[in-house]
Design an enzyme around this catalytic site. Structure first.
Site, mmCIF file in Angstrom:
data_model
loop_
_atom_site.group_PDB
_atom_site.id
_atom_site.type_symbol
_atom_site.label_atom_id
_atom_site.label_comp_id
_atom_site.label_asym_id
_atom_site.label_seq_id
_atom_site.Cartn_x
_atom_site.Cartn_y
_atom_site.Cartn_z
ATOM 1 N N HIS A 17 116.230 1.780 -15.187
ATOM 2 C CA HIS A 17 114.911 2.415 -15.096
ATOM 3 C C HIS A 17 114.360 2.125 -13.775
ATOM 4 O O HIS A 17 113.556 2.978 -13.020
ATOM 5 C CB HIS A 17 113.808 1.723 -15.900
ATOM 6 C CG HIS A 17 114.197 2.112 -17.523
ATOM 7 N ND1 HIS A 17 114.253 1.116 -18.413
ATOM 8 C CD2 HIS A 17 114.215 3.245 -18.144
ATOM 9 C CE1 HIS A 17 114.405 1.696 -19.598
ATOM 10 N NE2 HIS A 17 114.498 2.876 -19.478
ATOM 11 N N LYS A 41 110.383 5.024 -33.204
ATOM 12 C CA LYS A 41 111.100 3.657 -32.791
ATOM 13 C C LYS A 41 110.329 2.194 -33.170
ATOM 14 O O LYS A 41 109.281 2.343 -33.039
ATOM 15 C CB LYS A 41 111.344 3.668 -31.141
ATOM 16 C CG LYS A 41 112.061 4.822 -30.648
ATOM 17 C CD LYS A 41 112.527 4.586 -29.323
ATOM 18 C CE LYS A 41 113.322 5.565 -28.504
ATOM 19 N NZ LYS A 41 113.663 5.297 -27.184
ATOM 20 N N ARG A 90 121.911 9.199 -17.675
ATOM 21 C CA ARG A 90 123.129 8.528 -17.386
ATOM 22 C C ARG A 90 124.498 8.987 -17.595
ATOM 23 O O ARG A 90 125.440 8.851 -17.148
ATOM 24 C CB ARG A 90 123.221 7.090 -18.538
ATOM 25 C CG ARG A 90 121.837 6.281 -18.173
ATOM 26 C CD ARG A 90 121.587 5.283 -19.437
ATOM 27 N NE ARG A 90 121.511 6.247 -20.571
ATOM 28 C CZ ARG A 90 121.119 5.895 -21.775
ATOM 29 N NH1 ARG A 90 121.148 4.551 -21.967
ATOM 30 N NH2 ARG A 90 120.692 6.419 -22.860
ATOM 31 N N SER A 129 117.777 0.195 -23.080
ATOM 32 C CA SER A 129 117.043 -0.838 -23.434
ATOM 33 C C SER A 129 117.582 -1.287 -24.768
ATOM 34 O O SER A 129 117.518 -2.352 -25.221
ATOM 35 C CB SER A 129 115.566 -0.450 -23.835
ATOM 36 O OG SER A 129 114.970 -0.003 -22.444
#
Length: 158
Positions: A17, A41, A90, A129
């Site tokens: 990030h 989440k 990614r 994360s």
């Protein structure tokens, strides 16, 4: 003035990030890193804790603002008069998901918001994360994945 918003849950913020933030800070006059409260989440850190972490690690970057928002990204963009959303990629699987979100945001904004994608530095292409939290939960070494302040916060929390 070219302003971009970089939204995410950032739970926690990773070096991947941070790489995107630093590169975007060169491209845009201002980058607003916005911690989104994602109700789907289960977060390890509160929104305020995540904002503080990001503020700490971006302090030396003069054109970074950190904010938080609970709602649709497109509503945030309308409120702040922002027309550029920044997202990191990614892998191809990220692109498929992010493209759908970008197209939805563009449609909901009546073609007023575009998404700019930055591919991640290869050395962070595996990093998320969730991966960091998983490794930290087993007391693994995450020092190559996050900044020291984040690593300490993870150790204290877990």
């Amino acid at each position: 003035m070219k302003v971009a918003v970089y939204p995410g849950s950032f739970d926690p913020i990773t070096l991947g990030h941070l790489d995107v933030i630093k590169r975007a800070s060169i491209m845009f006059d201002k980058v607003i890193v916005t911690v989104m409260n994602n109700s789907s989440k289960s977060s390890l850190f509160s929104v305020d804790e995540r904002v503080k972490m990001i503020e700490d690690i971006t302090r030396d970057l003069g054109n970074i603002e950190v904010d938080s928002f609970d709602g649709l990204m497109i509503d945030y963009c309308r409120q702040k008069n922002i027309h550029i959303v920044l997202r990191g990629l990614r892998a191809i699987t990220d692109f498929e998901y992010e493209l759908q979100i970008a197209q939805t945001n563009r449609e909901l904004s009546h073609n007023n918001v575009d998404t700019v994608f930055l591919t991640t530095n290869l050395r962070y292409s595996y990093l998320s994360s969730s991966t960091v939290k998983e490794i930290a939960s087993y007391h693994g070494d995450v020092s190559s994945m996050v900044t020291d302040n984040v690593r300490i916060a993870l150790e204290e929390r877990i």
